[in-house]
Design a protein around this motif. Structure first.
Motif, PDB file in Angstrom:
ATOM      1  N   SER A 292     -33.327 -75.969  29.066  1.00  0.00           N
ATOM      2  CA  SER A 292     -34.664 -76.163  28.531  1.00  0.00           C
ATOM      3  C   SER A 292     -34.579 -77.221  27.449  1.00  0.00           C
ATOM      4  O   SER A 292     -33.490 -77.707  27.124  1.00  0.00           O
ATOM      5  CB  SER A 292     -35.225 -74.858  27.952  1.00  0.00           C
ATOM      6  OG  SER A 292     -34.667 -74.593  26.686  1.00  0.00           O
ATOM      7  N   ASP A 293     -35.706 -77.567  26.874  1.00  0.00           N
ATOM      8  CA  ASP A 293     -35.702 -78.521  25.764  1.00  0.00           C
ATOM      9  C   ASP A 293     -34.994 -77.946  24.551  1.00  0.00           C
ATOM     10  O   ASP A 293     -34.528 -78.684  23.693  1.00  0.00           O
ATOM     11  CB  ASP A 293     -37.130 -78.908  25.389  1.00  0.00           C
ATOM     12  CG  ASP A 293     -37.805 -79.736  26.475  1.00  0.00           C
ATOM     13  OD1 ASP A 293     -37.084 -80.336  27.307  1.00  0.00           O
ATOM     14  OD2 ASP A 293     -39.048 -79.780  26.488  1.00  0.00           O
ATOM     15  N   ALA A 294     -34.904 -76.622  24.483  1.00  0.00           N
ATOM     16  CA  ALA A 294     -34.290 -75.949  23.330  1.00  0.00           C
ATOM     17  C   ALA A 294     -32.789 -75.784  23.471  1.00  0.00           C
ATOM     18  O   ALA A 294     -32.082 -75.641  22.471  1.00  0.00           O
ATOM     19  CB  ALA A 294     -34.927 -74.580  23.116  1.00  0.00           C
ATOM     20  N   GLY A 295     -32.265 -75.764  24.727  1.00  0.00           N
ATOM     21  CA  GLY A 295     -30.836 -75.538  24.862  1.00  0.00           C
ATOM     22  C   GLY A 295     -30.365 -75.329  26.283  1.00  0.00           C
ATOM     23  O   GLY A 295     -31.028 -75.720  27.253  1.00  0.00           O
ATOM     24  N   TYR A 296     -29.232 -74.656  26.380  1.00  0.00           N
ATOM     25  CA  TYR A 296     -28.517 -74.469  27.648  1.00  0.00           C
ATOM     26  C   TYR A 296     -27.835 -73.110  27.614  1.00  0.00           C
ATOM     27  O   TYR A 296     -27.306 -72.700  26.581  1.00  0.00           O
ATOM     28  CB  TYR A 296     -27.463 -75.578  27.781  1.00  0.00           C
ATOM     29  CG  TYR A 296     -26.630 -75.501  29.029  1.00  0.00           C
ATOM     30  CD1 TYR A 296     -27.038 -76.107  30.201  1.00  0.00           C
ATOM     31  CD2 TYR A 296     -25.417 -74.814  29.039  1.00  0.00           C
ATOM     32  CE1 TYR A 296     -26.272 -76.047  31.355  1.00  0.00           C
ATOM     33  CE2 TYR A 296     -24.646 -74.749  30.186  1.00  0.00           C
ATOM     34  CZ  TYR A 296     -25.082 -75.367  31.344  1.00  0.00           C
ATOM     35  OH  TYR A 296     -24.319 -75.293  32.477  1.00  0.00           O
ATOM     36  N   VAL A 297     -27.854 -72.399  28.746  1.00  0.00           N
ATOM     37  CA  VAL A 297     -27.172 -71.114  28.858  1.00  0.00           C
ATOM     38  C   VAL A 297     -26.324 -71.117  30.131  1.00  0.00           C
ATOM     39  O   VAL A 297     -26.783 -71.532  31.193  1.00  0.00           O
ATOM     40  CB  VAL A 297     -28.167 -69.928  28.922  1.00  0.00           C
ATOM     41  CG1 VAL A 297     -27.439 -68.611  29.148  1.00  0.00           C
ATOM     42  CG2 VAL A 297     -29.008 -69.858  27.659  1.00  0.00           C
ATOM     43  N   LEU A 298     -25.083 -70.640  30.005  1.00  0.00           N
ATOM     44  CA  LEU A 298     -24.176 -70.469  31.138  1.00  0.00           C
ATOM     45  C   LEU A 298     -23.760 -69.006  31.150  1.00  0.00           C
ATOM     46  O   LEU A 298     -23.267 -68.484  30.146  1.00  0.00           O
ATOM     47  CB  LEU A 298     -22.948 -71.361  30.976  1.00  0.00           C
ATOM     48  CG  LEU A 298     -21.888 -71.291  32.070  1.00  0.00           C
ATOM     49  CD1 LEU A 298     -22.454 -71.788  33.405  1.00  0.00           C
ATOM     50  CD2 LEU A 298     -20.670 -72.106  31.686  1.00  0.00           C
ATOM     51  N   ALA A 299     -24.003 -68.326  32.271  1.00  0.00           N
ATOM     52  CA  ALA A 299     -23.728 -66.883  32.342  1.00  0.00           C
ATOM     53  C   ALA A 299     -23.372 -66.481  33.766  1.00  0.00           C
ATOM     54  O   ALA A 299     -23.652 -67.200  34.726  1.00  0.00           O
ATOM     55  CB  ALA A 299     -24.947 -66.087  31.879  1.00  0.00           C
ATOM     56  N   ARG A 300     -22.778 -65.328  33.888  1.00  0.00           N
ATOM     57  CA  ARG A 300     -22.422 -64.777  35.192  1.00  0.00           C
ATOM     58  C   ARG A 300     -23.560 -63.920  35.750  1.00  0.00           C
ATOM     59  O   ARG A 300     -23.756 -63.846  36.954  1.00  0.00           O
ATOM     60  CB  ARG A 300     -21.153 -63.938  35.039  1.00  0.00           C
ATOM     61  CG  ARG A 300     -20.634 -63.399  36.319  1.00  0.00           C
ATOM     62  CD  ARG A 300     -20.243 -64.529  37.226  1.00  0.00           C
ATOM     63  NE  ARG A 300     -18.870 -64.375  37.637  1.00  0.00           N
ATOM     64  CZ  ARG A 300     -18.336 -65.066  38.606  1.00  0.00           C
ATOM     65  NH1 ARG A 300     -19.037 -65.955  39.245  1.00  0.00           N
ATOM     66  NH2 ARG A 300     -17.099 -64.900  38.931  1.00  0.00           N
ATOM     67  N   HIS A 301     -24.303 -63.270  34.844  1.00  0.00           N
ATOM     68  CA  HIS A 301     -25.412 -62.392  35.236  1.00  0.00           C
ATOM     69  C   HIS A 301     -26.690 -62.825  34.515  1.00  0.00           C
ATOM     70  O   HIS A 301     -26.629 -63.292  33.391  1.00  0.00           O
ATOM     71  CB  HIS A 301     -25.102 -60.936  34.867  1.00  0.00           C
ATOM     72  CG  HIS A 301     -23.884 -60.409  35.540  1.00  0.00           C
ATOM     73  ND1 HIS A 301     -22.652 -60.389  34.923  1.00  0.00           N
ATOM     74  CD2 HIS A 301     -23.688 -59.918  36.779  1.00  0.00           C
ATOM     75  CE1 HIS A 301     -21.762 -59.877  35.755  1.00  0.00           C
ATOM     76  NE2 HIS A 301     -22.357 -59.596  36.893  1.00  0.00           N
ATOM     77  N   TRP A 302     -27.825 -62.619  35.195  1.00  0.00           N
ATOM     78  CA  TRP A 302     -29.104 -62.945  34.576  1.00  0.00           C
ATOM     79  C   TRP A 302     -29.979 -61.721  34.579  1.00  0.00           C
ATOM     80  O   TRP A 302     -30.046 -61.040  35.586  1.00  0.00           O
ATOM     81  CB  TRP A 302     -29.791 -64.082  35.334  1.00  0.00           C
ATOM     82  CG  TRP A 302     -30.732 -64.807  34.453  1.00  0.00           C
ATOM     83  CD1 TRP A 302     -32.064 -64.579  34.327  1.00  0.00           C
ATOM     84  CD2 TRP A 302     -30.393 -65.848  33.538  1.00  0.00           C
ATOM     85  NE1 TRP A 302     -32.584 -65.421  33.391  1.00  0.00           N
ATOM     86  CE2 TRP A 302     -31.576 -66.210  32.888  1.00  0.00           C
ATOM     87  CE3 TRP A 302     -29.216 -66.500  33.195  1.00  0.00           C
ATOM     88  CZ2 TRP A 302     -31.629 -67.201  31.929  1.00  0.00           C
ATOM     89  CZ3 TRP A 302     -29.258 -67.480  32.243  1.00  0.00           C
ATOM     90  CH2 TRP A 302     -30.455 -67.831  31.620  1.00  0.00           C
ATOM     91  N   PRO A 303     -30.631 -61.369  33.508  1.00  0.00           N
ATOM     92  CA  PRO A 303     -30.639 -62.092  32.248  1.00  0.00           C
ATOM     93  C   PRO A 303     -29.327 -61.887  31.489  1.00  0.00           C
ATOM     94  O   PRO A 303     -28.698 -60.828  31.572  1.00  0.00           O
ATOM     95  CB  PRO A 303     -31.815 -61.482  31.474  1.00  0.00           C
ATOM     96  CG  PRO A 303     -31.959 -60.105  32.016  1.00  0.00           C
ATOM     97  CD  PRO A 303     -31.520 -60.187  33.453  1.00  0.00           C
TER      98      PRO A 303
END
Length: 123
Positions: free
Chosen positions: A21-32
């Motif tokens: 997003s414009d605010a950042g980045y997330v890297l994860a194995r599960h969502w949420p």
């Protein structure tokens, strides 16, 4: 909440999920994504996806014996650079000192130098 404000989640190779997003980045194995354990550190302006992958790899190596652990790296864009939160979900008992171990990983000068080299923005 982790991952809040990220509209589009993309599945990467190996089952990893990323959101931008414009605010950042997330890297994860599960969502949420969820932070049961976490530590935070500041970085200069680097390529968020590359930095997140390097942090996630070293985080996994450091705590791979923690039963039920699923890494999450969240990067928020700040006026001074990046705020990196690393940690993740733990399905089970959380051992004492794990957050200190993650903080030590984020603060390790050798790792930080390697991560910065890998994630440096092109000229």
């Amino acid at each position: 909440m982790v991952g809040e404000g990220f509209d589009r989640v993309t599945r990467l190779k190996g089952g990893w999920l990323e959101a931008r997003s414009d605010a950042g980045y997330v890297l994860a194995r599960h969502w949420p994504p969820r932070f049961d354990v976490q530590a935070t550190s500041e970085f200069e302006n680097l390529r968020a996806s590359r930095l997140a992958r390097q942090v996630r790899q070293d985080l996994w190596r450091a705590v791979q014996n923690l039963r039920g652990f699923s890494p999450v790296v969240q990067i928020l864009f700040t006026t001074g650079g990046l705020a990196v939160t690393a940690g993740g979900r733990v399905d089970g008992r959380i051992p004492h000192g794990i957050e200190s171990q993650i903080q030590a990983l984020l603060d390790d000068p050798a790792r930080r130098a390697r991560w910065k080299t890998w994630a440096r923005r092109g000229k």
